[in-house]
Enzyme design. Sequence first.
Site, PDB file in Angstrom:
ATOM      1  N   HIS A 153       0.827  -1.218   0.000  1.00 41.08           N
ATOM      2  CA  HIS A 153       0.000   0.000   0.000  1.00 41.08           C
ATOM      3  C   HIS A 153       0.858   1.264   0.000  1.00 41.08           C
ATOM      4  O   HIS A 153       0.421   2.307   0.475  1.00 41.08           O
ATOM      5  CB  HIS A 153      -0.951   0.041   1.211  1.00 41.08           C
ATOM      6  CG  HIS A 153      -1.702  -1.237   1.427  1.00 41.08           C
ATOM      7  ND1 HIS A 153      -2.954  -1.473   0.908  1.00 41.08           N
ATOM      8  CD2 HIS A 153      -1.350  -2.370   2.085  1.00 41.08           C
ATOM      9  CE1 HIS A 153      -3.351  -2.686   1.248  1.00 41.08           C
ATOM     10  NE2 HIS A 153      -2.402  -3.263   1.960  1.00 41.08           N
ATOM     11  N   SER A 274      14.630  20.908 -16.442  1.00 41.63           N
ATOM     12  CA  SER A 274      13.431  21.701 -16.683  1.00 41.63           C
ATOM     13  C   SER A 274      13.840  22.982 -17.398  1.00 41.63           C
ATOM     14  O   SER A 274      14.911  23.531 -17.138  1.00 41.63           O
ATOM     15  CB  SER A 274      12.773  22.033 -15.339  1.00 41.63           C
ATOM     16  OG  SER A 274      11.991  23.199 -15.453  1.00 41.63           O
ATOM     17  N   LYS A 280      15.803  21.116 -11.281  1.00 45.23           N
ATOM     18  CA  LYS A 280      15.120  19.848 -11.584  1.00 45.23           C
ATOM     19  C   LYS A 280      16.014  18.834 -12.288  1.00 45.23           C
ATOM     20  O   LYS A 280      16.825  19.169 -13.136  1.00 45.23           O
ATOM     21  CB  LYS A 280      13.880  20.109 -12.452  1.00 45.23           C
ATOM     22  CG  LYS A 280      12.748  20.815 -11.764  1.00 45.23           C
ATOM     23  CD  LYS A 280      12.204  20.083 -10.548  1.00 45.23           C
ATOM     24  CE  LYS A 280      11.415  18.862 -10.944  1.00 45.23           C
ATOM     25  NZ  LYS A 280      10.199  19.207 -11.680  1.00 45.23           N
ATOM     26  N   GLU A 287       8.995   7.916 -16.811  1.00 46.14           N
ATOM     27  CA  GLU A 287       7.639   8.416 -17.066  1.00 46.14           C
ATOM     28  C   GLU A 287       7.184   8.044 -18.471  1.00 46.14           C
ATOM     29  O   GLU A 287       6.032   7.651 -18.688  1.00 46.14           O
ATOM     30  CB  GLU A 287       7.593   9.934 -16.868  1.00 46.14           C
ATOM     31  CG  GLU A 287       7.837  10.343 -15.417  1.00 46.14           C
ATOM     32  CD  GLU A 287       8.220  11.808 -15.311  1.00 46.14           C
ATOM     33  OE1 GLU A 287       7.435  12.662 -15.729  1.00 46.14           O
ATOM     34  OE2 GLU A 287       9.329  12.104 -14.825  1.00 46.14           O
TER      35      GLU A 287
END
Length: 450
Positions: A153, A274, A280, A287
């Site tokens: 979980h 970024s 970043k 992804e």
Amino acid sequence: MWKGRFAKATADLVQQYGESISYDWRLYKHDVAGSIAHARAQVKAGLLNNDEFASIEKGLREVEQEIDAGSFDFSIELEDIHMNIESALTEKIGAPGAKLHTARSRNDQVATDTRLYCREEIDTLTTHLTELKKALLEQASTYADAVIPGYTHLQRGQPVTVGHHLLAYVEMIDRDTSRLADCRKRVNVSPLGSGALAGSTINLDRQQIAEELGFDRVTTNSMDAISDRDYIAEFLFDIALVGTHLSRLSEDLILWCSSEFGFATLSDAHTTGSSLMPQKKNPDVCELTRGKTGRLYGNLVALLTAAKGLPLTYNRDLQEDKEPLFDSIDTLKLALKVNTEMIADMTINVDTCLAAASDPLLLATDLADYLVKKDVPFRQAHELVGQAVAVSVQTSTPLDQLDLTQISDHYGADTKEVFHLQTALAARTNPGAPSIENVRAEVARWQESL
Ligand code: ARG
């Protein structure tokens, strides 16, 4: 190719709508191989003499070389790769070229080509999967003893090691390769000789053709052979499931690379920045892999849907099998290659992992097991430890710092030993459990098998 029956040329829009040459050109090598095997069987049947065969073979090889070299002029008027090649051949060699299509249809031809293509791609993907397994294994070996929390979980559960976690993915990828090997058995069957749907009055030696093309056997029902796309559906499913596995791995790595977890660092080569936020470092590969999995599912569903309403045998809907197939293969191939590289270059931040794994709550179950060993029934032990956890949370006192004897006199002076992380891991010795010794043995077993 069918001008005898028609008074009007095919409309431009119909040509545009129906052409597949813009994508099925990639079957050219398989089409040439299938045609040569077919022509050889025609020689055996007395339909071609040796000179005719030689000129067909030479002509087909020339066409193949032109396509290889990028100098072949594909034409959408000729719809697909089969007619493009046959027409170019006949242009080159004349009469023998026009004999090639005897006892064959594009229906058995396309099924043959896609089966040969799938077989080759299954082998290529298997190689890439093996490379990924090796990269995971290498990291599992390096970090066999790097302790991390294992989660259910997405809440901290019990201690495991990075090695154990990564070997879970090796298991998945290994099942993927065996699934592909199984699919290959059903792919590797020769439909050539099934004709349009009902074989031919001219019987070529199907077995000979199959052997030349490396097929294990021939199909046994011409109608099924023509309309069967199960092998593509199966292949697309296998690919989709690899996607699922890669996507889960991606998600784990995205979490691990976040500041909140901090367990892993991907190399600069496999991350992006970024355009706005200078700090970043984004796990885009993960992804994208997670995102592209949607395409793999979509391709499977597209094929299943295209096939589901079709009466026997061939219907043009079946031409819609190719783009999903090609897309899934291309997508997965690149995904496997880039993920393999990225995993190989990944660093695990062992200290951060250990700090997270040192949360004494991870050993709450071990504390219950301790009570069980003192003959407390597990349900009661669970409740007692639950009470201790509640006190720990309420008083902000780490579980291992509480005076547990105040909660139950089942606890003794040896309770503290429960919270020794290495001892706790070392106790997990059953097959499949994450003692470091087990993990090392698993690494060795995989290294041996790879
Ligand atoms: N390009 C076609 C396909 O991919 C080849 C078979 C065409 N057969 C036909 N009867 N029109 O399915």
